[in-house]
Design an enzyme around this catalytic site. Structure first.
Site, PDB file in Angstrom:
ATOM      1  N   MET A  18       0.818  -1.215   0.000  1.00 37.46           N
ATOM      2  CA  MET A  18       0.000   0.000   0.000  1.00 37.46           C
ATOM      3  C   MET A  18       0.848   1.260   0.000  1.00 37.46           C
ATOM      4  O   MET A  18       0.473   2.267  -0.583  1.00 37.46           O
ATOM      5  CB  MET A  18      -0.931  -0.022   1.212  1.00 37.46           C
ATOM      6  N   ASP A  37      12.090   3.055   3.255  1.00 38.99           N
ATOM      7  CA  ASP A  37      11.864   1.640   3.559  1.00 38.99           C
ATOM      8  C   ASP A  37      13.200   1.054   4.020  1.00 38.99           C
ATOM      9  O   ASP A  37      14.237   1.720   3.969  1.00 38.99           O
ATOM     10  CB  ASP A  37      11.360   0.905   2.298  1.00 38.99           C
ATOM     11  N   VAL A  64      12.204   2.398  10.603  1.00 39.02           N
ATOM     12  CA  VAL A  64      11.357   3.277  11.432  1.00 39.02           C
ATOM     13  C   VAL A  64      11.583   3.112  12.926  1.00 39.02           C
ATOM     14  O   VAL A  64      11.136   3.938  13.718  1.00 39.02           O
ATOM     15  CB  VAL A  64       9.849   3.097  11.117  1.00 39.02           C
ATOM     16  N   ASN A  90       3.243   4.449   7.257  1.00 39.53           N
ATOM     17  CA  ASN A  90       2.603   3.253   6.689  1.00 39.53           C
ATOM     18  C   ASN A  90       3.363   1.964   6.999  1.00 39.53           C
ATOM     19  O   ASN A  90       2.762   0.894   7.044  1.00 39.53           O
ATOM     20  CB  ASN A  90       2.493   3.448   5.162  1.00 39.53           C
ATOM     21  N   TYR A 156      -0.315  -7.560  17.349  1.00 40.47           N
ATOM     22  CA  TYR A 156      -0.710  -6.793  16.159  1.00 40.47           C
ATOM     23  C   TYR A 156      -1.885  -5.893  16.512  1.00 40.47           C
ATOM     24  O   TYR A 156      -1.877  -4.696  16.225  1.00 40.47           O
ATOM     25  CB  TYR A 156      -1.059  -7.721  14.983  1.00 40.47           C
ATOM     26  N   LYS A 160      -1.754  -1.762  16.597  1.00 37.47           N
ATOM     27  CA  LYS A 160      -2.633  -0.942  15.760  1.00 37.47           C
ATOM     28  C   LYS A 160      -3.605  -0.124  16.604  1.00 37.47           C
ATOM     29  O   LYS A 160      -4.015   0.982  16.215  1.00 37.47           O
ATOM     30  CB  LYS A 160      -3.371  -1.827  14.750  1.00 37.47           C
TER      31      LYS A 160
HETATM   32  P1  NAD Z   1       3.615  -4.900   3.010  1.00 34.38           P
HETATM   33  O1  NAD Z   1       4.198  -5.997   3.837  1.00 34.38           O
HETATM   34  O2  NAD Z   1       3.242  -5.181   1.598  1.00 34.38           O
HETATM   35  O3  NAD Z   1       4.573  -3.622   3.007  1.00 34.38           O
HETATM   36  C1  NAD Z   1       5.109  -3.121   4.193  1.00 34.38           C
HETATM   37  C2  NAD Z   1       6.387  -2.342   3.882  1.00 34.38           C
HETATM   38  O4  NAD Z   1       6.915  -1.871   5.130  1.00 34.38           O
HETATM   39  C3  NAD Z   1       7.466  -3.217   3.220  1.00 34.38           C
HETATM   40  O5  NAD Z   1       8.010  -2.555   2.087  1.00 34.38           O
HETATM   41  C4  NAD Z   1       8.508  -3.373   4.317  1.00 34.38           C
HETATM   42  O6  NAD Z   1       9.840  -3.509   3.835  1.00 34.38           O
HETATM   43  C5  NAD Z   1       8.313  -2.079   5.114  1.00 34.38           C
HETATM   44  N1  NAD Z   1       8.865  -2.195   6.472  1.00 34.38           N
HETATM   45  C6  NAD Z   1       8.746  -3.233   7.334  1.00 34.38           C
HETATM   46  N2  NAD Z   1       9.438  -2.984   8.458  1.00 34.38           N
HETATM   47  C7  NAD Z   1      10.013  -1.748   8.311  1.00 34.38           C
HETATM   48  C8  NAD Z   1      10.849  -0.934   9.113  1.00 34.38           C
HETATM   49  N3  NAD Z   1      11.271  -1.344  10.319  1.00 34.38           N
HETATM   50  N4  NAD Z   1      11.228   0.279   8.649  1.00 34.38           N
HETATM   51  C9  NAD Z   1      10.812   0.696   7.426  1.00 34.38           C
HETATM   52  N5  NAD Z   1      10.040  -0.039   6.605  1.00 34.38           N
HETATM   53  C10 NAD Z   1       9.640  -1.251   7.043  1.00 34.38           C
HETATM   54  O7  NAD Z   1       2.330  -4.384   3.835  1.00 34.38           O
HETATM   55  P2  NAD Z   1       0.985  -3.663   3.344  1.00 34.38           P
HETATM   56  O8  NAD Z   1      -0.052  -4.701   3.178  1.00 34.38           O
HETATM   57  O9  NAD Z   1       1.266  -2.730   2.256  1.00 34.38           O
HETATM   58  O10 NAD Z   1       0.654  -2.875   4.700  1.00 34.38           O
HETATM   59  C11 NAD Z   1       0.980  -1.492   4.869  1.00 34.38           C
HETATM   60  C12 NAD Z   1       0.401  -1.017   6.210  1.00 34.38           C
HETATM   61  O11 NAD Z   1      -1.006  -1.283   6.240  1.00 34.38           O
HETATM   62  C13 NAD Z   1       0.985  -1.732   7.421  1.00 34.38           C
HETATM   63  O12 NAD Z   1       1.134  -0.820   8.483  1.00 34.38           O
HETATM   64  C14 NAD Z   1      -0.067  -2.770   7.755  1.00 34.38           C
HETATM   65  O13 NAD Z   1      -0.031  -3.148   9.108  1.00 34.38           O
HETATM   66  C15 NAD Z   1      -1.335  -2.039   7.386  1.00 34.38           C
HETATM   67  N6  NAD Z   1      -2.471  -2.918   7.071  1.00 34.38           N
HETATM   68  C16 NAD Z   1      -2.344  -3.936   6.167  1.00 34.38           C
HETATM   69  C17 NAD Z   1      -3.444  -4.729   5.890  1.00 34.38           C
HETATM   70  C18 NAD Z   1      -3.369  -5.869   4.913  1.00 34.38           C
HETATM   71  O14 NAD Z   1      -4.275  -6.750   4.948  1.00 34.38           O
HETATM   72  N7  NAD Z   1      -2.402  -5.947   4.022  1.00 34.38           N
HETATM   73  C19 NAD Z   1      -4.657  -4.489   6.525  1.00 34.38           C
HETATM   74  C20 NAD Z   1      -4.735  -3.442   7.436  1.00 34.38           C
HETATM   75  C21 NAD Z   1      -3.638  -2.662   7.698  1.00 34.38           C
END
Ligand code: NAD
Length: 249
Positions: A18, A37, A64, A90, A156, A160
């Site tokens: 996202m 990232d 982060v 994010n 988790y 959140k």
């Molecule tokens: P994803 O796993 O596809 O992408 C997450 C990104 O965060 C990756 O590029 C990863 O390298 C980066 N990342 C991880 N740890 C990091 C760190 N310590 N420092 C910097 N970057 C870091 O996840 P997504 O599905 O795109 O989710 C994005 C956000 O949305 C997250 O916060 C997730 O919790 C939230 N979310 C996701 C979902 C889902 O179903 N996919 C649902 C609700 C909320």
């Protein structure tokens, strides 16, 4: 006029998922985007592709959880682009992939990245935004920050939920400084990098979503864009669910 014309934005976790879609949309809407990232190869490729398509973007490494790294990234952004208007916190990790759903080290990692990472981002961005024209911070929480689930690590949900409330805390504290802080709560989306619930669990959850489908990344990105933009100028401390009606039941 593009919706983020002249704005400088940082998006964390922008190498994929996202965050990548949000960064691309922000650039299309006229923002200068700093993609951050820990996945440097993918992050650089996305930034280069945005530039190749006429946008303005650069990639900076950011873990982060590392406060010095945050100082560096915010410092480079302001030095390079003169200001910081928008921060999208994010980056996050999933609670699905652990065999031990009660693991203490997993709890620590979830809280460290998903909650402390957002706190550090707000702390350092606000310091700069206060000196400028204010700004907009969008923190990515989840439906897991609103309701519990029995199939993921409770860390988790805790992380959140922390994002949801620290958003409101920062919103009231910095409202007079013209810094708006809001949270976005995606529902069931394409799986995260670290793993996802089993397909049986995802199917059962989908059946329980009033719209009977999972969300698309763009649908979250447009919600983030709205809150990031001046169109949301009187909105702070709000939580915007993007979940096909899941939490309305
Ligand atoms: P994803 O796993 O596809 O992408 C997450 C990104 O965060 C990756 O590029 C990863 O390298 C980066 N990342 C991880 N740890 C990091 C760190 N310590 N420092 C910097 N970057 C870091 O996840 P997504 O599905 O795109 O989710 C994005 C956000 O949305 C997250 O916060 C997730 O919790 C939230 N979310 C996701 C979902 C889902 O179903 N996919 C649902 C609700 C909320």
């Amino acid at each position: 006029m593009p919706r983020l014309d002249g704005k400088v934005a940082i998006v964390t976790g922008a190498a994929r998922g996202m965050g990548e879609v949000e960064a691309r949309l922000f650039a299309e809407e006229g923002a200068t985007v700093v993609l951050c990232d820990v996945s440097d190869g993918d992050g650089k490729r996305v930034a280069e592709d945005i530039v190749a398509h006429g946008g303005t973007a650069e990639y900076l490494h950011l873990n982060v959880t590392d406060e010095d790294n945050w100082r560096e990234v915010i410092g480079c952004t302001v030095a390079g682009h003169g200001r910081l208007d928008i921060l999208v916190n994010n980056a996050g990790i999933s609670g699905y992939d652990e065999e031990d759903n009660l693991g203490t080290s997993t709890w620590d990692r979830l809280l460290e990245i998903n909650a402390k990472g957002v706190f550090l981002g707000m702390k350092h961005a606000i310091g700069v935004m206060e000196q400028g024209d204010g700004g907009s911070i969008v923190n990515i929480s989840s439906i897991s920050g609103i309701v519990g689930q029995d199939f993921i690590h409770m860390g988790y949900n805790a992380s959140k939920g922390a994002v949801r409330l620290m958003t409101k805390s920062a919103a009231v504290r910095w409202a007079e400084a013209r810094i708006r802080v809001n949270s976005v709560h995606p529902g069931l989306m394409p799986p995260m990098a670290g793993g996802s619930a089993s397909s049986e669990t995802r199917d059962a959850m989908t059946a329980n979503i009033p719209m009977k489908r999972t969300g698309r990344r763009e649908e979250v990105a447009y919600a983030v864009l709205f809150l990031a933009s001046d169109e949301a100028s009187y909105i702070t401390g709000a939580e915007l669910v993007v979940d096909g009606g899941f939490t309305a039941q």
